[in-house]
Design a protein around this motif. Sequence first.
Motif, PDB file in Angstrom:
ATOM      1  N   THR A  39       0.826  -1.035  -0.455  1.00 58.11           N
ATOM      2  CA  THR A  39      -0.283  -0.304   0.080  1.00 58.11           C
ATOM      3  C   THR A  39       0.712   1.322   0.101  1.00 58.11           C
ATOM      4  OG1 THR A  39      -1.986  -1.069   0.927  1.00 58.11           O
ATOM      5  CG2 THR A  39      -1.966   1.175   1.299  1.00 58.11           C
ATOM      6  N   ILE A  40       1.719   1.266   0.983  1.00 60.07           N
ATOM      7  CA  ILE A  40       3.132   2.481   1.047  1.00 60.07           C
ATOM      8  C   ILE A  40       3.625   2.319  -0.298  1.00 60.07           C
ATOM      9  CG2 ILE A  40       4.469   3.483   1.933  1.00 60.07           C
ATOM     10  CD1 ILE A  40       4.272   1.943   4.699  1.00 60.07           C
ATOM     11  N   ARG A  55       2.857   1.710  -3.482  1.00 66.67           N
ATOM     12  CA  ARG A  55       1.830   1.798  -4.577  1.00 66.67           C
ATOM     13  C   ARG A  55       1.336   3.312  -4.363  1.00 66.67           C
ATOM     14  NH1 ARG A  55      -0.954  -3.192  -3.720  1.00 66.67           N
ATOM     15  NH2 ARG A  55      -2.437  -1.844  -2.628  1.00 66.67           N
ATOM     16  N   LYS A  56       2.041   4.218  -3.867  1.00 67.12           N
ATOM     17  CA  LYS A  56       1.339   5.394  -3.250  1.00 67.12           C
ATOM     18  C   LYS A  56       3.136   6.193  -3.116  1.00 67.12           C
ATOM     19  CE  LYS A  56      -2.457   4.694   0.102  1.00 67.12           C
ATOM     20  NZ  LYS A  56      -2.623   5.812   1.633  1.00 67.12           N
ATOM     21  N   ILE A  57       3.829   5.871  -3.161  1.00 68.15           N
ATOM     22  CA  ILE A  57       5.028   6.814  -3.213  1.00 68.15           C
ATOM     23  C   ILE A  57       5.465   6.146  -4.788  1.00 68.15           C
ATOM     24  CG2 ILE A  57       7.996   6.676  -3.137  1.00 68.15           C
ATOM     25  CD1 ILE A  57       6.323   5.418  -0.343  1.00 68.15           C
ATOM     26  N   SER A  65       6.221   5.742  -8.968  1.00 64.90           N
ATOM     27  CA  SER A  65       5.182   6.454 -10.036  1.00 64.90           C
ATOM     28  C   SER A  65       5.782   5.405 -11.152  1.00 64.90           C
ATOM     29  CB  SER A  65       6.226   7.792 -10.712  1.00 64.90           C
ATOM     30  OG  SER A  65       6.061   8.479 -12.054  1.00 64.90           O
ATOM     31  N   TYR A 113      10.767  13.843  -1.662  1.00 62.86           N
ATOM     32  CA  TYR A 113       9.996  14.568  -1.604  1.00 62.86           C
ATOM     33  C   TYR A 113      10.856  15.000  -0.305  1.00 62.86           C
ATOM     34  CZ  TYR A 113       6.628  10.590  -1.931  1.00 62.86           C
ATOM     35  OH  TYR A 113       6.462   9.670  -2.036  1.00 62.86           O
ATOM     36  N   ARG A 126       7.127  15.635  -5.297  1.00 62.51           N
ATOM     37  CA  ARG A 126       8.410  14.067  -5.013  1.00 62.51           C
ATOM     38  C   ARG A 126       8.911  14.196  -7.073  1.00 62.51           C
ATOM     39  NH1 ARG A 126       4.600   9.371  -6.208  1.00 62.51           N
ATOM     40  NH2 ARG A 126       4.240  10.005  -8.278  1.00 62.51           N
TER      41      ARG A 126
END
Length: 144
Positions: free
Chosen positions: A80-81, A83-85, A87, A97, A106
């Motif tokens: 989950t983390i 996928r959010k980070i 690209s 960041y 980012r």
Amino acid sequence: MLGVTLAILLQAAVTGDTTTDYNTAFKSANETGKPMLVLVGTDWCPACVTMKQSVMPRLLRAGRLSGVVYTEVNADAQPTIARKIMSGGGYPQLAMYRKTKDGWKRQILIGVQSESTIKTLVDRAVEAQEAETEDKLEVIPVSK
């Protein structure tokens, strides 16, 4: 707070782990204003292993990451983390960041990176962060 920091440093010294978990790193970056560098990878990816076991430790030992908060995210253990980070696809990914007045910005590098490329990324982020901080602390002259 000093006790927590010392405990983390002691644990890192004992285990040889010089990274912090993502949530702790984010909190530290948010509180200190330092840019945050995140390496997202997996254990099965040869390029990720190279970054995690060779490139990043050399930069850490040389003090080249002292201006940023550094952490690693295992995409298999923390999908989950990750996928959010990330690209798009491809491993490893380095995400820088930097907190600005308009929110977090980012920059992503995909694939194995050289130490000089990472050092340049870090130096630019630190310089930009310092410039952002100086803008906030601008002294306004008082007229007589």
